[in-house]
Design a protein around this motif. Structure first.
Motif, PDB file in Angstrom:
ATOM      1  N   UNK A 159       0.843  -1.189   0.000  1.00 24.09           N
ATOM      2  CA  UNK A 159       0.000   0.000   0.000  1.00 24.09           C
ATOM      3  C   UNK A 159       0.881   1.242   0.000  1.00 24.09           C
ATOM      4  N   UNK A 160       0.235   2.404   0.089  1.00 25.18           N
ATOM      5  CA  UNK A 160       1.014   3.656   0.127  1.00 25.18           C
ATOM      6  C   UNK A 160       1.293   4.110   1.548  1.00 25.18           C
ATOM      7  N   UNK A 161       0.999   3.269   2.529  1.00 22.04           N
ATOM      8  CA  UNK A 161       1.188   3.661   3.927  1.00 22.04           C
ATOM      9  C   UNK A 161       2.650   3.782   4.326  1.00 22.04           C
ATOM     10  N   UNK A 162       3.525   3.210   3.535  1.00 16.04           N
ATOM     11  CA  UNK A 162       4.948   3.253   3.872  1.00 16.04           C
ATOM     12  C   UNK A 162       5.739   4.107   2.887  1.00 16.04           C
ATOM     13  N   UNK A 163       5.033   4.904   2.095  1.00 16.22           N
ATOM     14  CA  UNK A 163       5.700   5.752   1.114  1.00 16.22           C
ATOM     15  C   UNK A 163       5.451   7.226   1.432  1.00 16.22           C
ATOM     16  N   UNK A 164       6.241   8.086   0.830  1.00 14.42           N
ATOM     17  CA  UNK A 164       6.107   9.515   1.068  1.00 14.42           C
ATOM     18  C   UNK A 164       6.622   9.917   2.439  1.00 14.42           C
ATOM     19  N   UNK A 165       6.433  11.165   2.779  1.00 12.91           N
ATOM     20  CA  UNK A 165       6.951  11.689   4.048  1.00 12.91           C
ATOM     21  C   UNK A 165       6.289  11.013   5.249  1.00 12.91           C
ATOM     22  N   UNK A 166       4.960  10.930   5.219  1.00 14.55           N
ATOM     23  CA  UNK A 166       4.257  10.276   6.327  1.00 14.55           C
ATOM     24  C   UNK A 166       4.627   8.792   6.396  1.00 14.55           C
ATOM     25  N   UNK A 167       4.662   8.141   5.242  1.00  9.35           N
ATOM     26  CA  UNK A 167       5.000   6.724   5.208  1.00  9.35           C
ATOM     27  C   UNK A 167       6.406   6.460   5.711  1.00  9.35           C
ATOM     28  N   UNK A 168       7.323   7.360   5.404  1.00 11.62           N
ATOM     29  CA  UNK A 168       8.708   7.193   5.856  1.00 11.62           C
ATOM     30  C   UNK A 168       8.791   7.252   7.378  1.00 11.62           C
ATOM     31  N   UNK A 169       7.969   8.111   7.987  1.00 10.07           N
ATOM     32  CA  UNK A 169       7.965   8.189   9.447  1.00 10.07           C
ATOM     33  C   UNK A 169       7.465   6.880  10.048  1.00 10.07           C
ATOM     34  N   UNK A 170       6.420   6.307   9.442  1.00 12.74           N
ATOM     35  CA  UNK A 170       5.903   5.027   9.930  1.00 12.74           C
ATOM     36  C   UNK A 170       6.950   3.935   9.746  1.00 12.74           C
ATOM     37  N   UNK A 171       7.555   3.882   8.566  1.00 12.32           N
ATOM     38  CA  UNK A 171       8.526   2.833   8.251  1.00 12.32           C
ATOM     39  C   UNK A 171       9.745   2.894   9.163  1.00 12.32           C
ATOM     40  N   UNK A 172      10.103   4.087   9.613  1.00 15.30           N
ATOM     41  CA  UNK A 172      11.302   4.229  10.441  1.00 15.30           C
ATOM     42  C   UNK A 172      11.066   3.874  11.904  1.00 15.30           C
TER      43      UNK A 172
END
Length: 348
Positions: free
Chosen positions: A234-247
């Motif tokens: 999904x797009x939940x781990x992409x972009x600025x918000x997604x990067x914060x979640x992924x990290x």
């Protein structure tokens, strides 16, 4: 048809009360945590035959209810999730910011909700053991993300779990402040957010939901655990918000079980729960390959098929499960499609 008058009153009351419980309310969650269903006794055939018709119906109804329950098997996924979650709770104990979290993801029917709710149950039971007679504590909060959710809807889900009045006139800030205050005072240590796939960061509402969850995680001193379908794609781990979640979040994938030792163990474990008068132990073990082909290795579908066949065996009076009776249980579309593809692809 079972005669309700033949069923013990306490049994009917317990079944009806359980049917009205929801994990997304504090009352329902606490009932789930403390639930210890009594397994009916399978009477020897000669004792069963000596019962009156009404007594036989009552005994059958108890066995039907037993097989209707979603039985939890300690799969490798459940064990890994509980261990990883417990580790994160300890690591986050003294963190004042940037607490780490957990995301359990995978295809539908692979046991994500079972894994995260078992983690929550384990955490709450441990908290109760450490703080007995402290009913004001709320160690775990469990919510699901509604379809097409807005930030206010998600905040309201938190409020609903806690039993807070979420009136139409309250704005989202009022709700958030109330939720944070209760969770902080009640020493909430674990927050579980299920159905995360209902959030899309490509929409304004989805982005606001993600921001609200992040804000909750910064304000509530707890470990956050998410669960959803195919999150990695999904797009939940992409972009600025997604990067914060992924990290900040560790990912635990769930998947269909391959045909092997663990699958055979799951089939054997489910077979041991059967309460059928004429079922020969080991029958399902012989059919474990067939069960894998039919269910696609999905633990949820396997449980549904075996429990459904057991219910049919009681209702029909055959009191045993066979390959034919297993095949008579309709499965979900995904499993049926997978079974057809497997049969077609297998050399003749």
């Amino acid at each position: 048809m079972t005669n309700p008058a033949a069923i013990p009153g306490s049994f009917l009351e317990d079944a009806e009360a359980e049917a009205g419980q929801h994990l997304t309310t504090l009352e329902g969650w606490r009932a789930f945590v403390t639930a210890e269903p009594n397994t009916p006794t399978l009477r020897p055939a000669h004792e069963y035959a000596e019962l009156s018709p009404a007594e036989q119906e009552a005994a059958d109804e108890e066995r039907l209810d037993h097989h209707a329950r979603l039985l939890v098997v300690a799969t490798s996924t459940v064990r890994h999730t509980v261990t990883s979650g417990r580790r994160l709770v300890l690591l986050n104990r003294h963190a004042v910011s940037a607490r780490r979290g957990l995301i359990v993801f995978g295809p539908a029917g692979t046991g994500k909700t079972i894994a995260v709710t078992q983690l929550g149950r384990s955490h709450e039971l441990l908290d109760r053991a450490r703080h007995p007679h402290r009913a004001e504590r709320i160690p775990v909060v469990y919510i699901t993300v509604p379809p097409a959710a807005t930030a206010r809807m998600v905040a309201a889900e938190f409020g609903r779990f806690l039993g807070l009045p979420v009136r139409r006139g309250l704005n989202i800030t009022d709700i958030i402040e109330a939720v944070v205050g209760v969770c902080t005072d009640a020493r909430t240590g674990l927050v579980i957010v299920d159905e995360l796939h209902n959030i899309s960061l490509t929409t304004r509402h989805g982005a606001e939901v993600a921001d609200t969850l992040k804000y909750f995680s910064e304000r509530i001193p707890a470990t956050f655990v998410y669960a959803g379908i195919d999150i990695e794609r999904s797009n939940l781990l992409t972009g600025t918000r997604g990067a914060q979640i992924a990290s900040r979040f560790t990912l635990i994938p769930t998947h269909p079980f391959p045909y092997g030792a663990e699958w055979k163990g799951l089939v054997a474990a489910l077979e041991r729960t059967l309460l059928l008068h004429d079922h020969k132990p080991g029958t399902l073990a012989v059919l474990d390959r067939y069960l894998h082909d039919r269910t696609g290795g999905m633990i949820g579908t396997l449980s549904h098929q075996i429990r459904g066949a057991a219910i049919d065996a009681i209702l029909s009076g055959t009191e045993k499960i066979t390959k034919r009776s297993l095949g008579a249980v309709p499965l979900d579309y995904s499993a049926e499609s997978q079974a057809t593809a497997t049969t077609t692809a297998r050399p003749r």
